[in-house]
Structures are given as C-alpha cells and as structure tokens.
Design an enzyme around this catalytic site. Structure first.
Site, PDB file in Angstrom:
ATOM      1  N   HIS A  18       0.781  -1.209   0.082  1.00 56.29           N
ATOM      2  CA  HIS A  18       0.073  -0.016   0.033  1.00 56.29           C
ATOM      3  C   HIS A  18       0.693   1.207  -0.011  1.00 56.29           C
ATOM      4  CE1 HIS A  18      -3.527  -2.795   0.795  1.00 56.29           C
ATOM      5  NE2 HIS A  18      -4.300  -1.489   0.433  1.00 56.29           N
ATOM      6  N   LYS A  28     -10.441  -7.167   7.207  1.00 60.28           N
ATOM      7  CA  LYS A  28     -11.253  -7.268   8.597  1.00 60.28           C
ATOM      8  C   LYS A  28     -11.456  -6.058   9.266  1.00 60.28           C
ATOM      9  CE  LYS A  28      -7.674  -9.222  11.682  1.00 60.28           C
ATOM     10  NZ  LYS A  28      -7.729  -8.495  12.689  1.00 60.28           N
TER      11      LYS A  28
END
Lengths: 281, 211
Positions: free
Chosen positions: B53, B121
C-alpha cells in the site's frame, strides 16, 4: 537440551494449530446463542469449522502466528542462559516445520529475519520457583488484537472514572468500545492494575493465560470479572464485529499494589484464537 | 449474480442466501451489492498489506508497471503463510489482516487502479467509503482468523510480485479463489455496517458508564 528443544517445537505446533478446550467450548456455546441466519452465527460457524480443519490438517489456525510469548518457571539451579538458547533454536525450527509465519522485523533495516528470532523476539519471561519441574507456558499472540490494547491512568474525567474498581470497569468498557471488531472478537480480555506502566502491561497479558473456566480467588475481582463480561456483551459489537450478543468470552483481572500517586490500568485484548499451551518437563 | 443457499460448514448450515461473485466485477455489478449481503467470491484476486500500500501510494507505478491487471479485481488485505515446493507455491493459511492500517492510502489506490473490491477485516473509515462511492467499489469483510478454512478456498497461486523486496507476508500474491466467503460491510452507496455499530455501541457504552 536436544530433547527439550524438540518438546518446545511440538509445543509450538500444538499451540499454533489447536485451541485449548475451554476456548473452543466457549465459542461453541456462543455460536448456538446467536440468532440462526445472522451474520454473527455465520461467522462463528466458519470459525468453528476452521478450528476443526486446522486441528485435523495440523495447519495454523490463523496465518498470523503472532508474537511468541514464553512464561517459564525454572527449578533452582537450571541455567536460564541455556534455556533461552534452546527456546530460540526451537523457534527457528518451528518456523520452518509447523510452519509459522516469519514475523520478526528489524526496526532499523525493516527486513524480516525470516525465522521469528531477533532482538527481544520471542518474548521470554523467567521466574525461578522452589519446585523440581520446569514449566514452559507459550502464548501465540496475534498482532491484530495486540494493536487494540490500551493503557489508562486514573482518574480519567471523560469516562467519569475515579481511582477505584468502578473506574477500572469504565476503562475496560471504553477499551472494548474502541477496539470494535478490529481485533477479531469474541475477545478474551486481560486486565492488569498496579503501580507502573511496564508492570501492568505484563500483568494484563499474563491474565490471558488463565482458563476461561477458572475463578478469581479474590471475591471482589471475581464479581467484577462476571459483571464486566455481561456488560461488554451488551455493547453489540459481536463476533468479528458483525453485531450480535458475543463480543467477549471472558474477562480476567490481576492486581498489584500501587503507589499513592499512581493508578495504572492496562487492558490486553486477545482475539477469539486465544492460543496458549504448557509443557511440563 | 446468482443466489444460492450457503452450505458446506460441516454439519452446520447457516441458512443464508449467498450472492455468487465472479471476477472481474463491473461498476454495475458493484452497485448491485448492499451492506449485509453474504457473498462467495470466485476468480482472480490480489493480496497486499502495509508495504504494498505504501509503495503504490508513494511510488505511483503505472498500470503497465504492475504485472497483474488490478482492474475489476478484489484487493485482499492478507499476509499469507506460503510453502514453496517443486510444483510451485502453496497457500497454507490465508486469513485477513486489519484493514484500518492502510486507511491513509486506500482511497487513491481504489481510484488509480480501478479496484472493485477491498477485502479484509475490521472495516475502514470515511475517506475509503467516499472513494468507494465515487469509483464504484465495496468492502468485503471476511472472517478474521479463519486462515485454514480460507486457504482451502484458494485454488492456486498464479503468480507473485515484489517477493524479494517485501518478503512473503508483504508481497502481492495473485490467487485464484473459489467460493471464498465474505460479507459486504461497506457498499458503493455510502453505507457502512461499521459506522452503525460504532454508533450503537457508543450509546450502550454511555449508559454503562453512567450506571
């Protein structure tokens, strides 16, 4: 210490690939208590199925095999230096054999050592005991739940939390609220109260080694643990954070004496995969 | 998208209707998904966690510099356990990691690379939710810790990128998945189950504190 080394490798395998019976039982009870067809129940069904598959295929329950934390009780006269070497060697072998995910990252170079060993990694606590057996407890603590832990200094005005056990209760509720579903609930909550930051953090995490079914031998704390579990489960965060009745499986509190000027409370949060085990030698 | 009864959790059946997702997804497919939908995902997905990322956000590689087509795919927040053998790589455990850590980066990654699904999650926050609404993307919440179960839904490892540089957990793995279970918790209409639960649990907390 070759045999002991292999024993520790096996301990790693057992802890990474299966859950203690008390934790699995609590998850089963939680599953049937959630409404049929709800997302909470859906999540718990997959979790229980995952536990079965992991045990039967001897694979890690979670890909984050976490930070290994050892609590070692040594009989008088046993060398802790030798024991530490054995644990580190066993960690290297277990990483390859179980396998565990390599999780030790160098702060300076940002490189992963690849074998779960490094400075202060794994975490090892020794205590000498007047006993003839060596006892090695291992916890594999996932970092998703480690990241949502909190430390509080009482009093804390925003929470109307004074320097007393009711203040502690408010801190615990606030910590679980802040965690939301980010640390994989249903959680086991360890609480440490005492004199210094380093001491309460360790004390809180140590509580996670207690069985969910045990009872605190201090009556007041026993009652507070029960009350907190009930209250946490009214927050509605639920399994995996999908909403539902079961946000926590247990609350365990440990205390030390404090300084008149200090009142520290640490909350250590453990995910549903509360992986712990013991080797007696 | 077809609906079918979810089965296959051993003897237990949750009784929920699941939407079958076949990747890649179009913008239209994505707008048909709503918070609360149970889905089973099929096709090619890519993994990525903290390092990938940060890399995509700051280095901004062009689409042709990335060996995989990210357009219409699902970007899975996961650092798997992988075993290498003579026949190639095998996924041993592959549950989700906490998504909130990449909140700073995700909005631009969604818009730059045409990703239609973020999977992980714990859910994400406003900036990501806005980017999802603007670009047509949803958040698939899978089951934290169910790593063996989810690894069994990975049919094969197709390829890997940045393995040398970032290491096994942080590399980008291209995986073919089959009946990979998740629940939509943030949709392309700006709704988020996570903000609903924050609000409700916040009210419950207030009551308990004032007790």
């Amino acid at each position: 210490m070759l045999k002991l080394r292999d024993g520790i490798v096996e301990l790693y395998r057992k802890v990474a690939t299966s859950l203690p019976p008390d934790v699995e039982d609590a998850l089963k009870a939680a599953c049937v208590s959630e409404k049929k067809g709800s997302n909470a129940r859906h999540a718990l069904e997959i979790i229980l199925e995952n536990i079965r598959i992991a045990r039967e295929t001897a694979r890690p329950i979670c890909q984050d095999t976490g930070v290994p934390v050892f609590y070692v009780k040594t009989p008088i006269g046993l060398s802790q230096i030798e024991l530490e070497k054995t644990i580190i060697e066993a960690t290297r072998i277990a990483t390859e054999k179980v396998p565990l995910r390599p999780n030790a990252v160098d702060i300076i170079t940002d490189k992963n050592t690849g074998d779960n060993t490094g400075m202060g990694f794994p975490v090892i606590y020794f205590r000498e005991v007047p006993d003839s057996t060596l006892s090695i407890d291992l916890m594999l603590k996932g970092s998703g739940c480690e990241n949502v832990g909190q430390t509080y200094k009482l009093p804390k005005e925003e929470l109307k939390a004074d320097r007393d056990l009711d203040g502690v209760r408010k801190c615990v509720l606030d910590a679980v609220y802040r965690a939301q579903g980010r640390g994989c609930p249903p959680y086991t909550i360890g609480v440490g109260i005492g004199v210094a930051k380093d001491q309460v953090t360790r004390l809180a995490k140590e509580q996670l080694m207690r069985r969910l079914t045990d009872t605190n031998n201090i009556e007041v704390l026993f009652k507070l643990e029960k009350r907190l579990l009930k209250e946490i489960n009214t927050l509605g965060i639920g399994p995996i954070g999908f909403g539902g009745k079961t946000t926590a499986l247990g609350v365990k509190i440990g205390v030390n004496h404090r300084h008149p000027a200090s009142y520290f409370v640490d909350i250590s949060v453990c995910c549903w995969a509360n992986r712990r085990g013991r080797l007696i030698w | 998208m077809v609906e079918k009864q979810v089965t296959g959790f051993g003897s237990q059946v949750s009784g929920k209707k699941a939407k079958i997702i076949n990747l890649p997804l179009s913008k239209k497919d994505v707008t048909g998904l709503n918070v609360g939908d149970v889905v089973l995902i099929n096709g090619m997905i890519v993994t990525g966690r903290d390092k990938i990322h940060k890399f995509l956000f700051y280095e901004r590689p062009s689409k042709k510099d990335i060996p995989f087509n990210l357009s219409g795919t699902v970007f899975y927040h996961c650092g798997p356990i992988v075993k290498k053998s003579d026949s190639g790589y095998k996924i041993i455990a592959s549950g989700p990691t906490t998504s909130i850590r990449v909140e700073t980066y995700e909005h631009r990654i969604i818009s730059s690379y045409g990703i239609r699904g973020i999977m992980g999650k714990g859910g994400m926050c406003e900036r990501t939710l806005d980017a999802m609404k603007k670009n047509g993307c949803v958040y698939f919440h899978t089951i934290g810790g169910a790593a063996a179960y989810l690894a069994d839904r990975v049919k094969r490892v197709v390829d890997v990128w940045k393995l040398e540089e970032f290491g096994v957990p942080e590399a980008m793995w291209l995986l073919e998945v089959e009946n990979f279970p998740a629940i939509v918790t943030m949709d392309a209409h700006g709704r988020s189950l996570h903000s609903d639960i924050v609000e409700k649990s916040g009210l419950a907390l207030k009551k308990l504190i004032n007790k």
